[in-house]
Each structure stands twice: as structure tokens, then as C-alpha cells.
Design a protein around this motif. Structure first.
Motif, PDB file in Angstrom:
ATOM      1  N   ILE A  81       0.874  -1.171   0.000  1.00 35.81           N
ATOM      2  CA  ILE A  81       0.000   0.000   0.000  1.00 35.81           C
ATOM      3  C   ILE A  81       0.905   1.212   0.000  1.00 35.81           C
ATOM      4  O   ILE A  81       1.828   1.307   0.804  1.00 35.81           O
ATOM      5  CB  ILE A  81      -0.938   0.044   1.210  1.00 35.81           C
ATOM      6  N   GLU A  82       0.662   2.150  -0.897  1.00 35.08           N
ATOM      7  CA  GLU A  82       1.505   3.336  -1.023  1.00 35.08           C
ATOM      8  C   GLU A  82       1.167   4.317   0.091  1.00 35.08           C
ATOM      9  O   GLU A  82       0.193   5.054   0.026  1.00 35.08           O
ATOM     10  CB  GLU A  82       1.290   3.985  -2.391  1.00 35.08           C
ATOM     11  N   SER A  83       1.977   4.290   1.171  1.00 40.73           N
ATOM     12  CA  SER A  83       1.712   5.149   2.322  1.00 40.73           C
ATOM     13  C   SER A  83       2.479   6.462   2.270  1.00 40.73           C
ATOM     14  O   SER A  83       2.214   7.363   3.061  1.00 40.73           O
ATOM     15  CB  SER A  83       2.057   4.412   3.619  1.00 40.73           C
ATOM     16  N   SER A  84       3.431   6.604   1.351  1.00 38.36           N
ATOM     17  CA  SER A  84       4.216   7.832   1.287  1.00 38.36           C
ATOM     18  C   SER A  84       3.498   8.955   0.549  1.00 38.36           C
ATOM     19  O   SER A  84       3.834  10.123   0.700  1.00 38.36           O
ATOM     20  CB  SER A  84       5.565   7.565   0.619  1.00 38.36           C
ATOM     21  N   SER A  85       2.487   8.603  -0.250  1.00 41.88           N
ATOM     22  CA  SER A  85       1.714   9.585  -0.998  1.00 41.88           C
ATOM     23  C   SER A  85       0.291   9.630  -0.456  1.00 41.88           C
ATOM     24  O   SER A  85      -0.440   8.648  -0.571  1.00 41.88           O
ATOM     25  CB  SER A  85       1.681   9.229  -2.487  1.00 41.88           C
ATOM     26  N   PRO A  86      -0.126  10.745   0.158  1.00 41.39           N
ATOM     27  CA  PRO A  86      -1.500  10.833   0.657  1.00 41.39           C
ATOM     28  C   PRO A  86      -2.532  10.538  -0.420  1.00 41.39           C
ATOM     29  O   PRO A  86      -3.558   9.900  -0.145  1.00 41.39           O
ATOM     30  CB  PRO A  86      -1.601  12.277   1.160  1.00 41.39           C
ATOM     31  N   TRP A  87      -2.271  10.986  -1.648  1.00 39.43           N
ATOM     32  CA  TRP A  87      -3.224  10.762  -2.739  1.00 39.43           C
ATOM     33  C   TRP A  87      -3.352   9.283  -3.064  1.00 39.43           C
ATOM     34  O   TRP A  87      -4.463   8.746  -3.153  1.00 39.43           O
ATOM     35  CB  TRP A  87      -2.799  11.551  -3.970  1.00 39.43           C
ATOM     36  N   GLN A  88      -2.209   8.610  -3.245  1.00 46.88           N
ATOM     37  CA  GLN A  88      -2.255   7.193  -3.581  1.00 46.88           C
ATOM     38  C   GLN A  88      -2.814   6.362  -2.433  1.00 46.88           C
ATOM     39  O   GLN A  88      -3.554   5.391  -2.652  1.00 46.88           O
ATOM     40  CB  GLN A  88      -0.854   6.697  -3.966  1.00 46.88           C
ATOM     41  N   PHE A  89      -2.475   6.738  -1.211  1.00 49.11           N
ATOM     42  CA  PHE A  89      -3.025   6.033  -0.046  1.00 49.11           C
ATOM     43  C   PHE A  89      -4.539   6.161  -0.028  1.00 49.11           C
ATOM     44  O   PHE A  89      -5.263   5.181   0.194  1.00 49.11           O
ATOM     45  CB  PHE A  89      -2.421   6.591   1.237  1.00 49.11           C
ATOM     46  N   MET A  92      -6.210   3.981  -2.712  1.00 47.35           N
ATOM     47  CA  MET A  92      -6.289   2.582  -2.322  1.00 47.35           C
ATOM     48  C   MET A  92      -7.361   2.377  -1.257  1.00 47.35           C
ATOM     49  O   MET A  92      -8.141   1.416  -1.313  1.00 47.35           O
ATOM     50  CB  MET A  92      -4.940   2.093  -1.827  1.00 47.35           C
ATOM     51  N   GLN A  93      -7.422   3.280  -0.285  1.00 45.79           N
ATOM     52  CA  GLN A  93      -8.449   3.185   0.743  1.00 45.79           C
ATOM     53  C   GLN A  93      -9.844   3.249   0.125  1.00 45.79           C
ATOM     54  O   GLN A  93     -10.759   2.541   0.534  1.00 45.79           O
ATOM     55  CB  GLN A  93      -8.279   4.314   1.765  1.00 45.79           C
ATOM     56  N   SER A  94     -10.003   4.111  -0.867  1.00 43.36           N
ATOM     57  CA  SER A  94     -11.288   4.254  -1.538  1.00 43.36           C
ATOM     58  C   SER A  94     -11.697   2.933  -2.182  1.00 43.36           C
ATOM     59  O   SER A  94     -12.860   2.506  -2.073  1.00 43.36           O
ATOM     60  CB  SER A  94     -11.205   5.365  -2.587  1.00 43.36           C
ATOM     61  N   PHE A  95     -10.751   2.281  -2.846  1.00 45.22           N
ATOM     62  CA  PHE A  95     -11.051   0.999  -3.502  1.00 45.22           C
ATOM     63  C   PHE A  95     -11.401  -0.071  -2.474  1.00 45.22           C
ATOM     64  O   PHE A  95     -12.377  -0.816  -2.633  1.00 45.22           O
ATOM     65  CB  PHE A  95      -9.864   0.555  -4.350  1.00 45.22           C
ATOM     66  N   HIS A  96     -10.615  -0.135  -1.397  1.00 48.38           N
ATOM     67  CA  HIS A  96     -10.862  -1.146  -0.365  1.00 48.38           C
ATOM     68  C   HIS A  96     -12.222  -0.937   0.294  1.00 48.38           C
ATOM     69  O   HIS A  96     -12.960  -1.899   0.547  1.00 48.38           O
ATOM     70  CB  HIS A  96      -9.766  -1.103   0.692  1.00 48.38           C
ATOM     71  N   TRP A 151      -2.873  -3.932 -13.271  1.00 52.66           N
ATOM     72  CA  TRP A 151      -3.269  -4.041 -11.876  1.00 52.66           C
ATOM     73  C   TRP A 151      -4.310  -2.977 -11.564  1.00 52.66           C
ATOM     74  O   TRP A 151      -4.557  -2.076 -12.365  1.00 52.66           O
ATOM     75  CB  TRP A 151      -2.055  -3.937 -10.960  1.00 52.66           C
ATOM     76  N   VAL A 152      -4.903  -3.054 -10.404  1.00 52.05           N
ATOM     77  CA  VAL A 152      -5.997  -2.142 -10.056  1.00 52.05           C
ATOM     78  C   VAL A 152      -5.566  -0.690 -10.156  1.00 52.05           C
ATOM     79  O   VAL A 152      -6.305   0.171 -10.651  1.00 52.05           O
ATOM     80  CB  VAL A 152      -6.525  -2.455  -8.640  1.00 52.05           C
ATOM     81  N   HIS A 153      -4.348  -0.415  -9.696  1.00 50.00           N
ATOM     82  CA  HIS A 153      -3.877   0.974  -9.692  1.00 50.00           C
ATOM     83  C   HIS A 153      -2.799   1.228 -10.744  1.00 50.00           C
ATOM     84  O   HIS A 153      -1.941   2.090 -10.577  1.00 50.00           O
ATOM     85  CB  HIS A 153      -3.368   1.353  -8.301  1.00 50.00           C
ATOM     86  N   GLY A 154      -2.848   0.468 -11.824  1.00 52.94           N
ATOM     87  CA  GLY A 154      -1.916   0.723 -12.919  1.00 52.94           C
ATOM     88  C   GLY A 154      -0.933  -0.396 -13.125  1.00 52.94           C
ATOM     89  O   GLY A 154      -1.305  -1.563 -13.272  1.00 52.94           O
ATOM     90  N   ASP A 155       0.353  -0.062 -13.105  1.00 50.94           N
ATOM     91  CA  ASP A 155       1.372  -1.045 -13.466  1.00 50.94           C
ATOM     92  C   ASP A 155       2.063  -1.680 -12.267  1.00 50.94           C
ATOM     93  O   ASP A 155       3.045  -2.400 -12.427  1.00 50.94           O
ATOM     94  CB  ASP A 155       2.425  -0.395 -14.379  1.00 50.94           C
ATOM     95  N   LYS A 156       1.549  -1.431 -11.056  1.00 50.51           N
ATOM     96  CA  LYS A 156       2.199  -1.950  -9.858  1.00 50.51           C
ATOM     97  C   LYS A 156       1.221  -2.760  -9.018  1.00 50.51           C
ATOM     98  O   LYS A 156       0.140  -2.277  -8.667  1.00 50.51           O
ATOM     99  CB  LYS A 156       2.769  -0.787  -9.023  1.00 50.51           C
ATOM    100  N   PHE A 157       1.600  -3.983  -8.676  1.00 48.04           N
ATOM    101  CA  PHE A 157       0.790  -4.843  -7.816  1.00 48.04           C
ATOM    102  C   PHE A 157       0.670  -4.231  -6.432  1.00 48.04           C
ATOM    103  O   PHE A 157       1.641  -3.681  -5.891  1.00 48.04           O
ATOM    104  CB  PHE A 157       1.432  -6.224  -7.720  1.00 48.04           C
TER     105      PHE A 157
END
Length: 218
Positions: A81-89, A92-96, A151-157
Motif C-alpha cells: 500500500i503506497e503510504s508515502s503519498s497521501p493521494w495514492q493512499f 487505495m483506501q477508496s477501492f478497499h 493491476w488495479v492501480h496501474g502497473d504496480k501490484f
């Protein structure tokens, strides 16, 4: 860490996540067939009498999105889970949460309609509505994968792929939507299945037993 799980239940999501992280953990099966979830011992672990539950040094965490977020912050370099970027975090939270609060609740109307309505005819009506609504919700994910995949968020699992894999697998039951309608989601399932960590968890949970057919996940 200690994960309490039941084979084939949604606890398979943090189980795979822990295996992907190569984190030190143990997995403890809560035998629902034997009523272990109702025991005083498990009630002290999770008063909701559900799985998953993750026991950590600080205490016990329940609910899959919360467990995944905890693992992301505990292992920030994993990329699960990308925790370093508030946007990406947040993405992911939105999808979950979409799966947890929309698709998961919808599926419970098939497996446990009595939790929603008492009347048997109302339960039948509730269950009858599930497949069309499920197909409607999964279409959003299908379109997202087609537009951005693999993958769900592009090119990274990420952990989102584990979440989708589990709930797409439940479509194979046949009473809550039609996996054959979703070409991109079906291909995504195969990519997740090919991962060594997923194969290890499937083997462990299959060997543990239970009444949810592990063939759903193959």
C-alpha cells in the motif's frame, strides 16, 4: 503477528498480504464449524466473533481495510500500500472501502439474508436482487482495469489486487454475479493466482480444511 482466519473467508486477503510482505507471522485457524468463534477465548480477541483479526504488539486489529493499512504503515517500503503519498493512499483506501462497504455487504445479502430482513419472502426478494447489482458494481472495476491495468492501480501490484482477487473469486459461486461477463477481471485473477505468495496461502488454507470450497480461488 498472529492472524486469525477461516479458510476461504475474506481473511484470505490479509493472509496473502502477510505472505507477500514476507513478514514474520503465524496463522491460526478459527474453526467456525466447531463454533470456536463463539468461545470465550476468541470473544476476547474479537468481540464481533468474525475473522480476520490480527494480533500485534499493540493489541488486536479487526476489519480487512484496517489491517491492510496497518501493514502498509508498519512496512512502508513494501509498496503493498503506497503510504508515502497521501493521494495514492487515499485512492487505495477508496477501492478497499468500496469492496468492504458495497460489494461485501451485497454478498452478505446472499449468505446471511436473515441479518437484513426476517420475513422469508423478503429474504428471497433480497437475494434475487444481488446478481444484477453485483454485475453493476463489478462493471466499474472492469472499466477501471481496461482503462489502466494490468493491476488495479496501474502497473504496480498492490493490496488492492489481493482484495479484488478474493471477491472476484466469490463470483464463481454462481449466485451473486457472473465472472464470465468480466474479461479484464478474469485475466486479473489469473495474474494474481500466478504469484508464489498466493499459491502458498492457497495450499495452507486448503490443507487447513473448512466448508468454503477452496476451488473458488483456483
Amino acid at each position: 503477528m498472529k492472524l486469525f482466519y477461516y479458510p476461504g473467508a475474506c481473511s484470505i486477503i490479509p493472509h496473502i498480504a502477510l505472505e507477500e510482505l514476507d513478514a514474520p507471522y503465524s496463522a491460526v485457524m478459527v474453526d467456525f464449524n466447531a463454533g470456536e468463534q463463539l468461545s470465550a477465548e476468541y470473544r476476547a480477541i474479537n468481540p464481533l466473533l468474525q475473522v480476520p483479526a490480527l494480533a500485534c504488539d499493540e493489541g488486536t486489529i479487526t476489519q480487512t481495510p484496517a489491517i491492510l493499512s496497518y501493514l502498509a504503515l508498519r512496512y512502508p517500503d513494501s509498496g503493498l500500500i503506497e503510504s508515502s503519498s497521501p493521494w495514492q493512499f487515499a485512492k487505495m483506501q477508496s477501492f478497499h472501502m468500496f469492496i468492504a462497504t458495497t460489494i461485501h455487504i451485497l454478498f452478505r445479502q446472499i449468505s446471511m439474508p436473515h441479518e437484513f430482513v426476517a420475513d422469508e419472502s423478503a429474504q428471497a426478494s433480497l437475494k434475487a436482487r444481488v446478481p444484477s447489482m453485483s454485475n453493476h458494481y463489478f462493471q466499474f472495476i472492469e472499466d477501471q482495469l481496461k482503462a489502466g491495468g494490468p493491476w488495479v492501480h496501474g502497473d504496480k501490484f498492490s493490496a488492492s489486487d489481493i482484495y479484488l482477487y478474493a471477491f472476484a473469486s466469490y463470483l464463481k459461486i454462481g449466485d451473486r454475479g457472473d465472472l464470465k461477463r468480466f474479461e479484464a477481471i478474469s485475466a486479473h485473477r489469473q495474474r494474481v493466482l500466478a504469484r508464489p505468495a498466493v499459491k502458498r496461502v492457497l495450499l495452507k488454507e486448503t490443507e487447513a480444511g473448512g466448508d468454503i470450497p477452496m476451488s473458488l480461488f483456483n
